[in-house]
Every structure is written in C-alpha cells, then in structure tokens.
Motif scaffolding. Structure first.
Motif, PDB file in Angstrom:
ATOM      1  N   THR A  44       0.832  -1.209   0.000  1.00  0.00           N
ATOM      2  CA  THR A  44       0.000   0.000   0.000  1.00  0.00           C
ATOM      3  C   THR A  44       0.868   1.260   0.000  1.00  0.00           C
ATOM      4  O   THR A  44       0.685   2.163  -0.821  1.00  0.00           O
ATOM      5  N   VAL A  45       1.814   1.301   0.916  1.00  0.00           N
ATOM      6  CA  VAL A  45       2.674   2.483   1.031  1.00  0.00           C
ATOM      7  C   VAL A  45       3.625   2.554  -0.173  1.00  0.00           C
ATOM      8  O   VAL A  45       3.977   3.632  -0.643  1.00  0.00           O
ATOM      9  N   TYR A  49       3.773   5.980  -2.107  1.00  0.00           N
ATOM     10  CA  TYR A  49       4.966   6.825  -1.931  1.00  0.00           C
ATOM     11  C   TYR A  49       6.280   6.136  -2.303  1.00  0.00           C
ATOM     12  O   TYR A  49       7.212   6.795  -2.739  1.00  0.00           O
ATOM     13  N   PRO A  66       0.705  -5.816   3.188  1.00  0.00           N
ATOM     14  CA  PRO A  66       0.326  -4.916   4.284  1.00  0.00           C
ATOM     15  C   PRO A  66      -0.226  -5.707   5.473  1.00  0.00           C
ATOM     16  O   PRO A  66      -0.869  -6.729   5.278  1.00  0.00           O
ATOM     17  N   GLU A  68      -0.018  -7.015   9.867  1.00  0.00           N
ATOM     18  CA  GLU A  68       0.788  -7.737  10.857  1.00  0.00           C
ATOM     19  C   GLU A  68       1.370  -9.044  10.305  1.00  0.00           C
ATOM     20  O   GLU A  68       2.413  -9.505  10.774  1.00  0.00           O
ATOM     21  N   LYS A  71       5.111  -9.620   9.797  1.00  0.00           N
ATOM     22  CA  LYS A  71       6.116  -9.718  10.867  1.00  0.00           C
ATOM     23  C   LYS A  71       6.390 -11.179  11.213  1.00  0.00           C
ATOM     24  O   LYS A  71       6.154 -11.626  12.331  1.00  0.00           O
ATOM     25  N   GLY A 100       4.128   0.761  11.597  1.00  0.00           N
ATOM     26  CA  GLY A 100       4.891   0.059  12.614  1.00  0.00           C
ATOM     27  C   GLY A 100       5.329  -1.328  12.186  1.00  0.00           C
ATOM     28  O   GLY A 100       6.390  -1.817  12.605  1.00  0.00           O
ATOM     29  N   VAL A 102       6.244  -2.361   9.112  1.00  0.00           N
ATOM     30  CA  VAL A 102       7.443  -2.246   8.278  1.00  0.00           C
ATOM     31  C   VAL A 102       8.632  -1.785   9.131  1.00  0.00           C
ATOM     32  O   VAL A 102       9.744  -2.308   8.992  1.00  0.00           O
ATOM     33  N   ASP A 104       9.195  -2.257  12.355  1.00  0.00           N
ATOM     34  CA  ASP A 104       9.662  -3.346  13.218  1.00  0.00           C
ATOM     35  C   ASP A 104      10.408  -4.410  12.414  1.00  0.00           C
ATOM     36  O   ASP A 104      11.447  -4.927  12.842  1.00  0.00           O
ATOM     37  N   THR A 125       2.394   6.101   9.465  1.00  0.00           N
ATOM     38  CA  THR A 125       1.147   6.090  10.246  1.00  0.00           C
ATOM     39  C   THR A 125       1.390   6.918  11.508  1.00  0.00           C
ATOM     40  O   THR A 125       2.552   7.162  11.877  1.00  0.00           O
ATOM     41  N   SER A 132       6.350   3.634  17.297  1.00  0.00           N
ATOM     42  CA  SER A 132       7.262   2.548  16.932  1.00  0.00           C
ATOM     43  C   SER A 132       8.568   3.002  16.287  1.00  0.00           C
ATOM     44  O   SER A 132       9.566   2.291  16.384  1.00  0.00           O
ATOM     45  N   LYS A 137      13.024  -0.335  19.454  1.00  0.00           N
ATOM     46  CA  LYS A 137      12.575  -1.731  19.569  1.00  0.00           C
ATOM     47  C   LYS A 137      12.209  -2.223  18.180  1.00  0.00           C
ATOM     48  O   LYS A 137      11.467  -1.569  17.459  1.00  0.00           O
ATOM     49  N   LYS A 146       3.217 -12.179  19.968  1.00  0.00           N
ATOM     50  CA  LYS A 146       3.577 -10.942  19.280  1.00  0.00           C
ATOM     51  C   LYS A 146       4.942 -10.439  19.762  1.00  0.00           C
ATOM     52  O   LYS A 146       5.239 -10.521  20.955  1.00  0.00           O
ATOM     53  N   PRO A 169      -6.130   5.617   6.361  1.00  0.00           N
ATOM     54  CA  PRO A 169      -7.546   5.331   6.646  1.00  0.00           C
ATOM     55  C   PRO A 169      -7.969   5.853   8.027  1.00  0.00           C
ATOM     56  O   PRO A 169      -7.153   5.884   8.956  1.00  0.00           O
ATOM     57  N   LYS A 221       8.208  10.549  24.248  1.00  0.00           N
ATOM     58  CA  LYS A 221       8.753   9.194  24.159  1.00  0.00           C
ATOM     59  C   LYS A 221      10.281   9.241  24.237  1.00  0.00           C
ATOM     60  O   LYS A 221      10.906   8.411  24.913  1.00  0.00           O
TER      61      LYS A 221
HETATM   62  N1  LIG Z   1       8.698  -1.007  18.050  1.00  0.00           N
HETATM   63  C1  LIG Z   1       7.850  -0.385  18.831  1.00  0.00           C
HETATM   64  O1  LIG Z   1       8.240   0.283  19.811  1.00  0.00           O
HETATM   65  C2  LIG Z   1       6.386  -0.439  18.535  1.00  0.00           C
HETATM   66  C3  LIG Z   1       5.504   0.439  19.174  1.00  0.00           C
HETATM   67  C4  LIG Z   1       4.155   0.404  18.815  1.00  0.00           C
HETATM   68  C5  LIG Z   1       3.717  -0.491  17.848  1.00  0.00           C
HETATM   69  N2  LIG Z   1       4.600  -1.336  17.249  1.00  0.00           N
HETATM   70  C6  LIG Z   1       4.164  -2.275  16.204  1.00  0.00           C
HETATM   71  O2  LIG Z   1       3.607  -1.515  15.153  1.00  0.00           O
HETATM   72  C7  LIG Z   1       2.644  -2.316  14.452  1.00  0.00           C
HETATM   73  C8  LIG Z   1       1.425  -1.466  14.212  1.00  0.00           C
HETATM   74  O3  LIG Z   1       1.795  -0.362  13.432  1.00  0.00           O
HETATM   75  P1  LIG Z   1       0.751   0.416  12.533  1.00  0.00           P
HETATM   76  O4  LIG Z   1      -0.451   0.680  13.325  1.00  0.00           O
HETATM   77  O5  LIG Z   1       1.469   1.529  11.896  1.00  0.00           O
HETATM   78  O6  LIG Z   1       0.307  -0.691  11.468  1.00  0.00           O
HETATM   79  P2  LIG Z   1       0.728  -1.028   9.956  1.00  0.00           P
HETATM   80  O7  LIG Z   1       2.166  -0.877   9.743  1.00  0.00           O
HETATM   81  O8  LIG Z   1       0.129  -2.342   9.663  1.00  0.00           O
HETATM   82  O9  LIG Z   1      -0.052   0.087   9.133  1.00  0.00           O
HETATM   83  C9  LIG Z   1      -1.455   0.104   9.134  1.00  0.00           C
HETATM   84  C10 LIG Z   1      -2.037   0.091   7.725  1.00  0.00           C
HETATM   85  O10 LIG Z   1      -1.945   1.394   7.169  1.00  0.00           O
HETATM   86  C11 LIG Z   1      -1.385   1.342   5.857  1.00  0.00           C
HETATM   87  N3  LIG Z   1      -0.666   2.605   5.690  1.00  0.00           N
HETATM   88  C12 LIG Z   1       0.481   2.966   6.296  1.00  0.00           C
HETATM   89  N4  LIG Z   1       0.772   4.239   6.020  1.00  0.00           N
HETATM   90  C13 LIG Z   1      -0.188   4.698   5.192  1.00  0.00           C
HETATM   91  C14 LIG Z   1      -0.440   5.957   4.572  1.00  0.00           C
HETATM   92  N5  LIG Z   1       0.338   7.011   4.803  1.00  0.00           N
HETATM   93  N6  LIG Z   1      -1.525   6.063   3.780  1.00  0.00           N
HETATM   94  C15 LIG Z   1      -2.346   5.002   3.604  1.00  0.00           C
HETATM   95  N7  LIG Z   1      -2.168   3.806   4.184  1.00  0.00           N
HETATM   96  C16 LIG Z   1      -1.105   3.663   4.972  1.00  0.00           C
HETATM   97  C17 LIG Z   1      -0.528   0.104   5.859  1.00  0.00           C
HETATM   98  O11 LIG Z   1      -0.365  -0.394   4.564  1.00  0.00           O
HETATM   99  C18 LIG Z   1      -1.340  -0.839   6.748  1.00  0.00           C
HETATM  100  O12 LIG Z   1      -2.321  -1.490   5.986  1.00  0.00           O
HETATM  101  C19 LIG Z   1       2.421  -3.538  15.309  1.00  0.00           C
HETATM  102  O13 LIG Z   1       3.063  -4.638  14.719  1.00  0.00           O
HETATM  103  C20 LIG Z   1       3.072  -3.194  16.642  1.00  0.00           C
HETATM  104  O14 LIG Z   1       3.593  -4.331  17.292  1.00  0.00           O
HETATM  105  C21 LIG Z   1       5.923  -1.320  17.576  1.00  0.00           C
END
Ligand SMILES: NC(=O)c1ccc[n+]([C@@H]2O[C@H](COP(=O)([O-])OP(=O)(O)OC[C@H]3O[C@@H](n4cnc5c(N)ncnc54)[C@H](O)[C@@H]3O)[C@@H](O)[C@H]2O)c1
Length: 355
Positions: A44-45, A49, A66, A68, A71, A100, A102, A104, A125, A132, A137, A146, A169, A221
């Motif tokens: 998607t991304v 972009y 796209p 989880e 991972k 997050g 991508v 991670d 996001t 993240s 991490k 997880k 979204p 943070k």
């Molecule tokens: N490392 C850390 O400290 C930490 C902290 C919090 C969460 N996380 C991890 O992050 C993950 C969740 O991250 P998330 O919520 O970003 O989910 P994600 O990476 O799955 O993104 C959510 C959705 O949005 C889409 N998307 C992303 N950017 C977009 C944009 N600009 N426009 C349109 N669509 C877009 C993606 O394709 C995906 O379908 C989990 O795996 C969680 O464990 C890690």
C-alpha cells in the motif's frame, strides 16, 4: 518542520517532524554516505509513496504484504535475501518506509544483516510516528506471540512527514490518536489542552496541527527512552492503558483494534486510580471526554469481562505473575509498577464493560 533529538548516549539521532520532513531525506542519506541503499515498505505504502521515492533515490524497493502478517520469520528471510541481492554491505543503509509493521520488520532485518547496519525510519502512520519509529525496539511475531523475536537497534534518523497522513484510513488515524491521548494523560497536561482545542484541525489532517502533536509525543517518548533504553523501569509509563488494553485485544480474538482496546484500558486504569485515592473524579471525566471527542473507545463488540480478567495476569510485562499497573495521579502524570487488589480490578473491569 521541527526536530527532536533522541539523546541516547553514543547513539543519539534526530527525529524530523512536520509537513515536508521528507524533503530532508536526500541530505540525511548524504550525511550517512552509505555504500548502497534499499527501501523496505508494504504494497500500500509502496504504491502511494515508495515507488516514487525509490525512483528518486535510484535504489531498489521491496514490498511486503500490508498488515501484521508481514512480521514473520518467513518474510524476514525474504527481506534479508533482498538485502543480499542488493549487495548491501556493512556500510549500506536500509530505509523503513511505512507503518509500525514495516518499521519493526525492516529495523530487525537491519539489526541482524552483517551483524547490524544503519537504517532510517520513515514512518507513515500516526502509530509509527509517535511510537514505533522512536526508541529502537524492533521485532517480529511467532505464530503464538507478538514481538517475541527482536532486538534493540536504534535508527540513524527518523523522518516523520505529516503530509503522508492525508491518505491514512480513518481507523488507523483513530488508533494513532489513542496513543497520543495516552502520552498526554500520563505525561503532558499541555498536550491534553492541544488535543482538546485542535480536534477539528487534527481530524481534518491539517499537517501543521499534526506536526504539533506528533512532535510533542515524540519528545515525550524520547525523554522516557533516554532514561531507560532497555525497558527495565521508567519506560513502563508508556504502557498506560495497555495492561487491560492487551487483555481486551486478546479476549476479543483481536476483533477489537489496539487503539480502541487501549482507550478502554485507560478508562479502567483511571477508575482504578480514582478508587485507590490516587486521582480525583475530574481526571476520569476529562479523560472520558477527550477520548469520546476522538471517537474512542467507540462501539465495541460485546466481550465478557471474565475473559478480560483471565488474561490480565498474563500481561507481557508482568514479572513472575505480578502485574505492574500504570495509574494516573493527575493530568500529565502517572505512576508505574503499582499493585492493585484483585477485587478492585474485578469490580472496575465489570463496571466499565457494563456501561
Ligand atoms: N517497536 C515499537 O516500539 C512499537 C511500538 C508500537 C507499535 N509497534 C508495532 O507496530 C505495528 C502497528 O503499526 P501500525 O499501526 O502503523 O500498522 P501497519 O504498519 O500495519 O499500518 C497500518 C495500515 O496502514 C497502511 N498505511 C500505512 N501508512 C499509510 C499511509 N500514509 N496512507 C495510507 N495507508 C497507509 C498500511 O499499509 C497498513 O495497511 C504492530 O506490529 C506493533 O507491534 C511497535
């Protein structure tokens, strides 16, 4: 555009936040002078972009599915083989472009490829921008748990361009705002006021308004992470709302999203704090109203409080079965590692789910 420094000794790095932050990508890469660059993103991304960025940088791009499901060890293997194909050597650079997931995955790949190479986070996001991408991490999941496999590996730079949030979204936006509200209530009363007064602009994805709350959250943070990089103590404050929140996600079979679950978890935590005499009733009310302003937790599918209660002691952060609660004392301040009597937890969880 604002800059926040994550001042971890010997691995300090800049987080550039704001409308147009991506314009700094070229200069950031030049400063690092890598022997090769590879971008990891999701489909998607990538389409929105990544492909443009790869063309501009004249480098290759790898797109995972796209969500989880990327991972995993299998996808990690594919990413590492891609780095090998691209001949990324010890002085090479990985760019993690996406949410997050991508961040991670690509961060983990960078941390083990050639025993660790540099990477840049380009979060797309709100979750990735405020949470993240900052703190180092990385990790992937096993079939049953997880983030079970991972490393601490700090990026060389983070570029959070709030303009890319225009395509995010609504549901992902809401999830991210839940984390921002978490930071505000537990760490920053001023951020609470910004959220209260800028709701319209934020929900309309105004890049400047978003810059303010993203930069604010990143700063919070960063402070916590600098104090406790390896998560042995104070970093636990970032888990505000997460003890019950995770239990709700699990008990619902992940039908309830992380953002909505932690919003409900914050409602539980604030009520526990009030019953213990740690905070007043006003805090509970202010938080409820702020969450509701952003559609949180929203209409949740029915789940039994008993199932939630059964999961809480299995909290990932529990040590030897003892759950350390994060409880608010006043708006902008919370205490970590609190013990709460089991009867009170039961009472409050049941009440919140009966509402
Ligand atoms: N490392 C850390 O400290 C930490 C902290 C919090 C969460 N996380 C991890 O992050 C993950 C969740 O991250 P998330 O919520 O970003 O989910 P994600 O990476 O799955 O993104 C959510 C959705 O949005 C889409 N998307 C992303 N950017 C977009 C944009 N600009 N426009 C349109 N669509 C877009 C993606 O394709 C995906 O379908 C989990 O795996 C969680 O464990 C890690």
């Amino acid at each position: 555009v604002e800059q926040v420094t994550v001042a971890i000794p010997s691995r300090s790095y800049p987080v550039t936040v704001g409308a147009g932050a991506l314009r700094e990508l070229q200069a950031t890469i030049s400063r690092l002078a890598p022997t090769g660059v590879a971008i990891i993103t999701d489909q998607t991304v990538g389409q929105l972009y990544g492909r443009n960025l790869a063309a501009e940088q004249e480098c290759r791009l790898y797109e995972v599915e796209p969500g989880e499901s990327a991972k995993t060890l299998t996808v990690l293997g594919q990413v590492l083989e891609f780095l090998e194909d691209c001949k990324i050597d010890r002085k090479g650079l990985v760019i993690a472009l996406g949410g997050g997931v991508v961040g991670d995955l690509a961060g983990f790949a960078a941390s083990v490829w050639k025993r660790g190479i540099r990477f840049i986070q380009v979060p797309t996001t709100v979750i990735a921008m405020v949470d993240s991408s900052v703190g180092g991490k990385t990790g992937i999941d096993t079939r049953r748990s997880k983030n079970a496999i991972g490393t601490f590996w700090q990026p060389s730079a983070v570029l959070a361009d709030t303009r890319v949030l225009s395509t995010l979204p609504d549901e992902e936006m809401t999830a991210g705002l839940a984390e921002v509200i978490k930071y505000a209530i537990s760490l920053d009363a001023e951020l609470v006021r910004v959220l209260q007064t800028s709701r319209g602009q934020l929900l309309a994805r105004d890049p400047q308004a978003l810059e303010r709350i993203v930069a604010g959250s990143v700063g919070l943070k960063a402070n916590v992470v600098v104090e406790d990089e390896r998560d042995h103590g104070p970093r636990a404050v970032l888990n505000y709302g997460h003890t019950t929140g995770h239990a709700i996600e699990v008990a619902s079979g992940f039908r309830i999203s992380h953002g909505r679950a932690i919003a409900q978890g914050m409602r539980v935590a604030a009520r526990l704090a009030q019953r213990l005499g740690l905070c007043d009733r006003d805090l509970v009310k202010t938080q409820d109203e702020l969450l509701a302003d952003y559609g949180l937790p929203g209409q949740l599918p029915k789940i039994s409080p008993e199932t939630v209660l059964a999961v809480i002691p299995r909290d990932a952060k529990a040590i030897g079965g003892r759950v350390g609660w994060v409880l608010p004392e006043k708006i902008g301040r919370a205490r970590v590692g609190m013990t709460v009597p089991q009867e009170l937890v039961e009472k409050v969880v049941k009440e919140v789910f009966a509402e």
